[in-house]
Design an enzyme around this catalytic site. Sequence first.
Site, short mmCIF file in Angstrom:
data_model
loop_
_atom_site.label_atom_id
_atom_site.label_comp_id
_atom_site.label_asym_id
_atom_site.label_seq_id
_atom_site.Cartn_x
_atom_site.Cartn_y
_atom_site.Cartn_z
N SER A 17 0.85 -1.20 0.00
CA SER A 17 0.00 0.00 0.00
C SER A 17 0.88 1.24 0.00
CB SER A 17 -0.89 0.04 1.25
OG SER A 17 -1.44 1.34 1.36
N HIS A 42 -1.48 -1.47 -4.07
CA HIS A 42 -2.73 -1.15 -3.36
C HIS A 42 -2.82 0.36 -3.14
CE1 HIS A 42 -6.06 -2.33 -0.63
NE2 HIS A 42 -5.62 -1.41 0.20
N ASP A 44 -4.91 3.28 -1.37
CA ASP A 44 -5.89 3.55 -0.32
C ASP A 44 -6.47 4.95 -0.50
OD1 ASP A 44 -6.03 1.24 1.42
OD2 ASP A 44 -3.92 1.61 1.85
N MET A 46 -9.08 7.69 0.66
CA MET A 46 -9.85 8.07 1.85
C MET A 46 -10.41 9.49 1.66
SD MET A 46 -7.33 6.74 4.86
CE MET A 46 -6.41 5.21 4.70
N HIS A 75 -8.71 0.76 -3.32
CA HIS A 75 -9.56 0.50 -2.15
C HIS A 75 -10.25 1.81 -1.78
CE1 HIS A 75 -9.49 -0.60 2.45
NE2 HIS A 75 -10.72 -0.51 1.97
N MET A 77 -12.21 3.90 0.38
CA MET A 77 -12.76 4.14 1.73
C MET A 77 -13.47 5.48 1.68
SD MET A 77 -9.50 2.75 3.85
CE MET A 77 -8.44 2.90 2.44
N MET A 146 -10.98 -6.44 6.22
CA MET A 146 -10.22 -5.43 6.95
C MET A 146 -9.78 -6.01 8.29
SD MET A 146 -9.89 -2.82 5.03
CE MET A 146 -8.90 -1.98 6.27
N GLY A 154 -0.17 1.34 9.83
CA GLY A 154 0.63 1.11 11.03
C GLY A 154 -0.13 0.67 12.28
N ASP A 181 -6.09 -6.73 4.98
CA ASP A 181 -5.54 -5.37 4.92
C ASP A 181 -5.52 -4.78 6.32
OD1 ASP A 181 -4.87 -2.77 4.28
OD2 ASP A 181 -6.63 -2.37 3.04
N GLY A 182 -4.30 -4.55 6.81
CA GLY A 182 -4.15 -3.91 8.12
C GLY A 182 -3.29 -4.73 9.04
C1 DX5 Z 1 -6.06 1.09 6.30
C2 DX5 Z 1 -5.67 0.88 4.84
C3 DX5 Z 1 -4.56 -0.07 4.70
C4 DX5 Z 1 -3.29 0.39 5.33
C5 DX5 Z 1 -2.53 -0.81 5.76
O1 DX5 Z 1 -7.05 2.01 6.36
O2 DX5 Z 1 -6.77 0.34 4.12
O3 DX5 Z 1 -4.34 -0.46 3.35
O4 DX5 Z 1 -2.50 1.16 4.49
O5 DX5 Z 1 -1.42 -0.34 6.39
P1 DX5 Z 1 -0.50 -1.23 7.32
O6 DX5 Z 1 -0.04 -2.36 6.46
O7 DX5 Z 1 0.57 -0.27 7.70
O8 DX5 Z 1 -1.35 -1.68 8.46
ZN ZN Z 2 -6.44 -0.64 2.01
#
Ligand code: DX5
Ligand code: ZN
Length: 225
Positions: A17, A42, A44, A46, A75, A77, A146, A154, A181-182
């Site tokens: 990501s 990936h 993300d 938001m 993805h 969000m 998720m 992180g 993911d996460g």
């Molecule tokens: C969280 C995101 C993830 C995130 C994962 O909201 O959807 O894709 O970047 O990050 P790590 O691998 O650092 O948990």
């Molecule tokens: Zn994600």
Amino acid sequence: MEKKLLPPTGTFEIAPSILSADFANLQSEIAQVTDAGIKIVHLDVMDGHFVPNITFGPPAVKWIRQCTDAVLDTHLMITDPQTYAPEFIKAGADHITFHIETVDDPMAFVDVLRQQGVTVGVTLNPKTPVKSIEKVAPLCNMVLVMTVQPGFGGQAFMDDAAQKCQQIREIVGPDVRIQVDGGIDATTVATARDYGADTFVAGNAVFGQPDRAAAIDAITNALNE
Ligand code: DX5
Ligand code: ZN
């Protein structure tokens, strides 16, 4: 523009990501992971509304598209994926994952997305029950589980959320990818694999490390143990 397909099921794939990458140097950041064999990147997205953080929109995806042939796994969000997904697809997204929490008629939305040439994923937050995706999941190319509350990289891996992969694997069979993911890193990835996941998003565990190739190797080795 020809859309790129997710690799066929039957392989483990790590999807770094870019949330944890250096946004001022994305071309070189992405090249470091694709040179290490990564096929899926990936993205993300938001909106500061569905999740309490803001990242980037279609213009960024357009520039990212210029600098890589990797599958752009997007993805969303965001509160209103039905309005904005077409913009991301036009910008170069190959795969769109939407949140079940944001769409009233997910089966119809899958059709709409497919007509625009992308592969489709559905995802659910840690607290959202598997039942909510039961009907739509088999129509998707990938289901994203998720394993943190979405919004930030992180965070710590949630084992109870990852366990949903088991139930989802029973629903979708072997031909749909299950992505987690996460909080995925070399210490958690095998647990997610054992629950049935085959596609592993990693933000901090790849782009948060100085040597991205070594970071990918560490996750790959843990997966193959
Ligand atoms: C969280 C995101 C993830 C995130 C994962 O909201 O959807 O894709 O970047 O990050 P790590 O691998 O650092 O948990
Ligand atoms: Zn994600």
